[in-house]
Write an enzyme that holds these catalytic residues in place. Sequence first.
Site, PDB file in Angstrom:
ATOM      1  N   ALA A  14       0.835  -1.207   0.000  1.00  0.00           N
ATOM      2  CA  ALA A  14       0.000   0.000   0.000  1.00  0.00           C
ATOM      3  C   ALA A  14       0.869   1.255   0.000  1.00  0.00           C
ATOM      4  O   ALA A  14       0.594   2.216  -0.721  1.00  0.00           O
ATOM      5  CB  ALA A  14      -0.921  -0.006   1.210  1.00  0.00           C
ATOM      6  N   LEU A  68      27.037 -22.788 -24.735  1.00  0.00           N
ATOM      7  CA  LEU A  68      27.980 -23.538 -23.907  1.00  0.00           C
ATOM      8  C   LEU A  68      28.040 -24.985 -24.351  1.00  0.00           C
ATOM      9  O   LEU A  68      27.055 -25.552 -24.808  1.00  0.00           O
ATOM     10  CB  LEU A  68      27.517 -23.513 -22.441  1.00  0.00           C
ATOM     11  CG  LEU A  68      27.483 -22.157 -21.755  1.00  0.00           C
ATOM     12  CD1 LEU A  68      26.846 -22.271 -20.383  1.00  0.00           C
ATOM     13  CD2 LEU A  68      28.899 -21.606 -21.625  1.00  0.00           C
ATOM     14  N   LYS A 109      21.987 -23.364 -13.932  1.00  0.00           N
ATOM     15  CA  LYS A 109      21.652 -23.040 -15.320  1.00  0.00           C
ATOM     16  C   LYS A 109      20.138 -22.938 -15.403  1.00  0.00           C
ATOM     17  O   LYS A 109      19.419 -23.904 -15.168  1.00  0.00           O
ATOM     18  CB  LYS A 109      22.166 -24.129 -16.255  1.00  0.00           C
ATOM     19  CG  LYS A 109      21.929 -23.822 -17.717  1.00  0.00           C
ATOM     20  CD  LYS A 109      22.716 -24.782 -18.605  1.00  0.00           C
ATOM     21  CE  LYS A 109      22.695 -24.357 -20.058  1.00  0.00           C
ATOM     22  NZ  LYS A 109      21.363 -24.446 -20.659  1.00  0.00           N
ATOM     23  N   LYS A 161      24.850 -30.843 -17.293  1.00  0.00           N
ATOM     24  CA  LYS A 161      23.400 -31.033 -17.388  1.00  0.00           C
ATOM     25  C   LYS A 161      22.932 -32.013 -16.327  1.00  0.00           C
ATOM     26  O   LYS A 161      23.530 -33.082 -16.158  1.00  0.00           O
ATOM     27  CB  LYS A 161      23.031 -31.568 -18.784  1.00  0.00           C
ATOM     28  CG  LYS A 161      23.209 -30.545 -19.899  1.00  0.00           C
ATOM     29  CD  LYS A 161      22.362 -29.326 -19.621  1.00  0.00           C
ATOM     30  CE  LYS A 161      21.831 -28.626 -20.825  1.00  0.00           C
ATOM     31  NZ  LYS A 161      20.969 -29.153 -21.724  1.00  0.00           N
ATOM     32  N   CYS A 175      -4.790 -53.072 -36.735  1.00  0.00           N
ATOM     33  CA  CYS A 175      -6.240 -52.985 -36.907  1.00  0.00           C
ATOM     34  C   CYS A 175      -6.538 -53.458 -38.323  1.00  0.00           C
ATOM     35  O   CYS A 175      -5.886 -53.033 -39.275  1.00  0.00           O
ATOM     36  CB  CYS A 175      -6.699 -51.544 -36.719  1.00  0.00           C
ATOM     37  SG  CYS A 175      -8.344 -51.242 -37.364  1.00  0.00           S
TER      38      CYS A 175
HETATM   39  S1  IVH Z   1      26.572 -18.281 -18.972  1.00  0.00           S
HETATM   40  C1  IVH Z   1      29.589 -17.541 -22.512  1.00  0.00           C
HETATM   41  N1  IVH Z   1      24.952 -18.843 -17.014  1.00  0.00           N
HETATM   42  O1  IVH Z   1      22.513 -21.421 -21.281  1.00  0.00           O
HETATM   43  C2  IVH Z   1      28.568 -18.202 -21.699  1.00  0.00           C
HETATM   44  N2  IVH Z   1      24.209 -19.298 -19.227  1.00  0.00           N
HETATM   45  O2  IVH Z   1      24.049 -23.021 -23.422  1.00  0.00           O
HETATM   46  C3  IVH Z   1      27.471 -17.312 -21.232  1.00  0.00           C
HETATM   47  N3  IVH Z   1      21.933 -20.179 -19.351  1.00  0.00           N
HETATM   48  O3  IVH Z   1      22.301 -19.297 -24.008  1.00  0.00           O
HETATM   49  C4  IVH Z   1      26.332 -18.049 -20.664  1.00  0.00           C
HETATM   50  N4  IVH Z   1      21.529 -20.168 -17.195  1.00  0.00           N
HETATM   51  O4  IVH Z   1      20.721 -18.821 -22.132  1.00  0.00           O
HETATM   52  C5  IVH Z   1      25.135 -18.857 -18.336  1.00  0.00           C
HETATM   53  N5  IVH Z   1      23.594 -19.243 -15.181  1.00  0.00           N
HETATM   54  C6  IVH Z   1      23.784 -19.261 -16.493  1.00  0.00           C
HETATM   55  C7  IVH Z   1      22.786 -19.708 -17.378  1.00  0.00           C
HETATM   56  C8  IVH Z   1      23.047 -19.713 -18.741  1.00  0.00           C
HETATM   57  C9  IVH Z   1      21.034 -20.441 -18.395  1.00  0.00           C
HETATM   58  C10 IVH Z   1      21.704 -20.412 -20.793  1.00  0.00           C
HETATM   59  C11 IVH Z   1      21.963 -19.219 -21.637  1.00  0.00           C
HETATM   60  C12 IVH Z   1      22.832 -19.685 -22.775  1.00  0.00           C
HETATM   61  C13 IVH Z   1      22.789 -21.157 -22.627  1.00  0.00           C
HETATM   62  C14 IVH Z   1      24.148 -21.731 -22.990  1.00  0.00           C
END
Ligand code: IVH
Length: 678
Positions: free
Chosen positions: A37, A86, A118, A316, A428
């Site tokens: 508020a 990456l 990530k 990953k 079928c």
């Molecule tokens: S660093 C030069 N940090 O992952 C590297 N990327 O495969 C700069 N992403 O296109 C990226 N979380 O969209 C970085 N904590 C994170 C991230 C991240 C997601 C994505 C980003 C990039 C992709 C790379």
Amino acid sequence: MSDDRTAVAERIEDLRRQIEHHNYLYYVLDQPEISDAEYDQLMRELEELEAAHPELITPDSPTQRVGAPPSSAFQPVRHLEPMFSLDNAFSFDELEAWRERVLKILGRDPDAYSCEPKIDGLAVSVVYERGVLVRGATRGDGIVGEDITANVRTIKAIPLRLRGDPPAVLEVRGEIYMPVSAFEALNREREERGEPPFVNPRNAAAGSVRQKDPAVTASRNLSNWMYHLGHVEGGPRLERHSESLAWLRELGLRVNPANRTLHTIDEIEEYARWAEANRHSLDYEIDGVVIKVDRFDDQRALGFTARAPRWAIAYKLPAEEKTTKLLSIEVNVGRTGVVTPYAVLEPVFVGGVTVTTATLHNEREIHRKDIRPGDWVVVRRAGDVIPEIVGPVLSRRPKGLRRWHMPKTCPFCGNPIVKDEHGVRAYCTGGYACPSRLREWLVYFGSRSAMDIDGLGYKTVDLLMREGLVRDPADIFLLQPDDLLRFEGWGPKKVENLMTAIAAAKDRPLWRLLVGLGIDHVGPTVAKLLARKFGSIDDIMSASEDELAAIDGIGPEIARSIVAWFGDEENRKLIDKLRSAGVRMAEPVEEVEGPSLEGVTLVFTGSLERFTRDEAKEAVEARGGKVSSTVSGKTTAVVVGRDPGSKLAKAEAQGVPIIDEDTFAALLERGPEAIGGS
Ligand code: IVH
């Protein structure tokens, strides 16, 4: 300026600072100090003053987040510095291999790594000039993105003005995401309004950012984490990535507090295990952990590959598994009549999407895994992979569950279901009369891998079937504009588009028709072989099983399936009907110039100057030769272009002849004698 006006201007500036400060506390630090508020009161006062003094409105005012009118297109913008992707590591072994490479290049271990979750969102690049947000862009191809400034401005986690001592130019990269809580609330609303829900937070975020109308983006409660510097002019001297994150945070940007500076591979693996164990207690979806070598001079020494920096890697997280209830097992009838069982599940959010069904392949597979309707089952989903059922949780099996059996008759047409000779695949027997099979077949017939009829998707096929206009694929070619014009939503333009697409499909190459017929085992590769070898439907139809099986690439099972298909009365009638509808039934007989390459097998590696891969392949195949992707004892020669891959070394090791592009061209001109063969 009069004293009054000066006082108003000062008050406006004061309000803006206060609001920005509270935005920062609320959106970035997550530590609000005033009530909603009180915040609303500040906003209201600012809005009133600006309404009375519109000349004092500036684009970086907190009232101006949703300023731009909806636009029809996103303009391309060139990033000041490229946005890299990456490389991925899917296991600790791969992660350790990455660290070994780093060690080898640097000659020592890096002294620190900067690690953070990530985020499964949408990459964004934001540019601030003298602290004011001037541009937001999508990643695009990494060099040129799309200008989404108007939409980025509506995201409250992204400041319109930086705090502290901003540099002349700051290009900063991060992720726009939809918090899981916002995603769930949005989907509840959408379902109440009868709109289709988004499958996962990432799609919801992407859909919200790519809105033509910024007001829609503004309503979506998007958030952001910033994680990387792009181009910077006039900033402080920074030696480490971790320092850059601290600086971004000082500038008022949202930097993930879960980031850590770690020192050993063991610590990194521990961190990755933490991320995996805690992924669901975060209010954002993550799919991995990003690890960067911390020191910028180390990063410079490591450099880049064509695709990605060598100084960073994305670990990953493994595929996700969840337990849910198997409500029932149902069946689908596909385009070739194959009956496939699938699981109907109690909806479960796994691997970033809500899963309600999963394929079960066939009855044998169901029995092998001992999955029974009513069981608790483990569902696994990784990335874009179709969800699968790993198996039942036997300890939770309710008493008295029965094994599932393939129904005796088709639930769609009532005709008997029969098994193939191995007792695995079920069919079928309803043929053209089975509405499920026909529906799938028609959509497939029109799809891009077959006759490529734009506009013939499920919706149109359902309409055509419901109205009794189409009972087999040939009926598509008999449609008249008047048949369609009477339907709601079918204006002259839409009808004309479909009619044009259908007319164009009459003249597609023979292989496309063959694919469209939906003969079991006949996809584009086999269809092209058949079309090239026989040149017409009639010749294929009269070929024996032996003749077909003699073709390289066609085995006895495929041959049997082709002969069986053309042996069916209904199918032969379809061919006649297609023929009289004017559909092309033969390939123009191509007189290939040049010698025969029968018996020649080539392998290509690297890029050629004068041919694309497809052209080179076609030229070889048109002369009766073969192209393979692996070097073996059967390889006649390996054609080496620019930047060859590992096949070159393989050829050398196996003593397979190596030829360049000129020799390849000579081979096409003069035949095997060009390489000393016969
Ligand atoms: S660093 C030069 N940090 O992952 C590297 N990327 O495969 C700069 N992403 O296109 C990226 N979380 O969209 C970085 N904590 C994170 C991230 C991240 C997601 C994505 C980003 C990039 C992709 C790379």
